[in-house]
Design a protein around this motif. Sequence first.
Motif, PDB file in Angstrom:
ATOM      1  N   VAL A 101       0.844  -1.201   0.000  1.00  0.00           N
ATOM      2  CA  VAL A 101       0.000   0.000   0.000  1.00  0.00           C
ATOM      3  C   VAL A 101       0.875   1.246   0.000  1.00  0.00           C
ATOM      4  N   ALA A 102       1.927   1.241   0.817  1.00  0.00           N
ATOM      5  CA  ALA A 102       2.838   2.384   0.869  1.00  0.00           C
ATOM      6  C   ALA A 102       3.531   2.588  -0.474  1.00  0.00           C
ATOM      7  N   LEU A 103       3.888   1.493  -1.132  1.00  0.00           N
ATOM      8  CA  LEU A 103       4.552   1.604  -2.432  1.00  0.00           C
ATOM      9  C   LEU A 103       3.593   2.166  -3.477  1.00  0.00           C
ATOM     10  N   ARG A 104       2.345   1.733  -3.432  1.00  0.00           N
ATOM     11  CA  ARG A 104       1.355   2.273  -4.370  1.00  0.00           C
ATOM     12  C   ARG A 104       1.098   3.752  -4.093  1.00  0.00           C
ATOM     13  N   ASN A 105       1.102   4.153  -2.821  1.00  0.00           N
ATOM     14  CA  ASN A 105       0.949   5.574  -2.492  1.00  0.00           C
ATOM     15  C   ASN A 105       2.126   6.390  -3.024  1.00  0.00           C
ATOM     16  N   PHE A 106       3.319   5.819  -2.952  1.00  0.00           N
ATOM     17  CA  PHE A 106       4.513   6.478  -3.483  1.00  0.00           C
ATOM     18  C   PHE A 106       4.364   6.703  -4.993  1.00  0.00           C
ATOM     19  N   VAL A 107       3.942   5.663  -5.704  1.00  0.00           N
ATOM     20  CA  VAL A 107       3.759   5.773  -7.158  1.00  0.00           C
ATOM     21  C   VAL A 107       2.679   6.798  -7.483  1.00  0.00           C
ATOM     22  N   HIS A 167       1.779   9.368  -5.743  1.00  0.00           N
ATOM     23  CA  HIS A 167       2.322  10.707  -5.480  1.00  0.00           C
ATOM     24  C   HIS A 167       3.254  11.152  -6.604  1.00  0.00           C
ATOM     25  N   MET A 168       4.146  10.267  -7.034  1.00  0.00           N
ATOM     26  CA  MET A 168       5.115  10.630  -8.066  1.00  0.00           C
ATOM     27  C   MET A 168       4.469  10.751  -9.444  1.00  0.00           C
TER      28      MET A 168
END
Length: 200
Positions: free
Chosen positions: A187-193, A195-196
């Motif tokens: 979930v954190a990785l998907r949030n990072f993507v 955002h970017m």
Amino acid sequence: MTAPAGDKRARVSAALAALLVFGACAALAGEKQPREYLDEDTAATVTVVGEPLVFAYPHPTLAANQRDYVTLAAAAVNRNGKVSYVLIAYFWSTIDPRLRQDPLPSPAQLVIQADDRRIELHLQGHSPHEAGIGQPVHAPPGVDAAPNVYGTDLGTVRFIGEARELTIVVDSDPAPISYELWEDRRVALRNFVHHMSGGR
């Protein structure tokens, strides 16, 4: 017609419960949001995933409930409008070094098996500072683990975050070692993507 007092209390209790659940979910989502800051050491704008992925490889013959781990974190570096992406991996262990016969695997080449796709990452170095990151990126607490920096791109990070199955494979003698996903923070990785990608 006035509703019975018991019905009113039930509705109020249900509404409060819903608010508590919503608040807990919002707090949890907030913890998984990426962190963006201006790095004073490198003068770059750095964005770091909110939480890293952690993979584990058990050693039942050496010690019960002790494992080797790989912590994997994504970061983006913006230098004057040019954005580059890296994955930073830490190889570490909770096993007493006196019990080991072999060292931890070499980080020279790291393979992420994401569903049916094999993603090969090649080591760029051991210094995130050279990539524009002056602060530690999700280093595992309580252990002395060197950071290993691998170049990547946003599309690859997106695929990793959306994959249903993830495994890290590293070369070792006599056979490659597979680290299974231990702490799932996709979930954190998907949030990072997200955002970017500008919220897309």
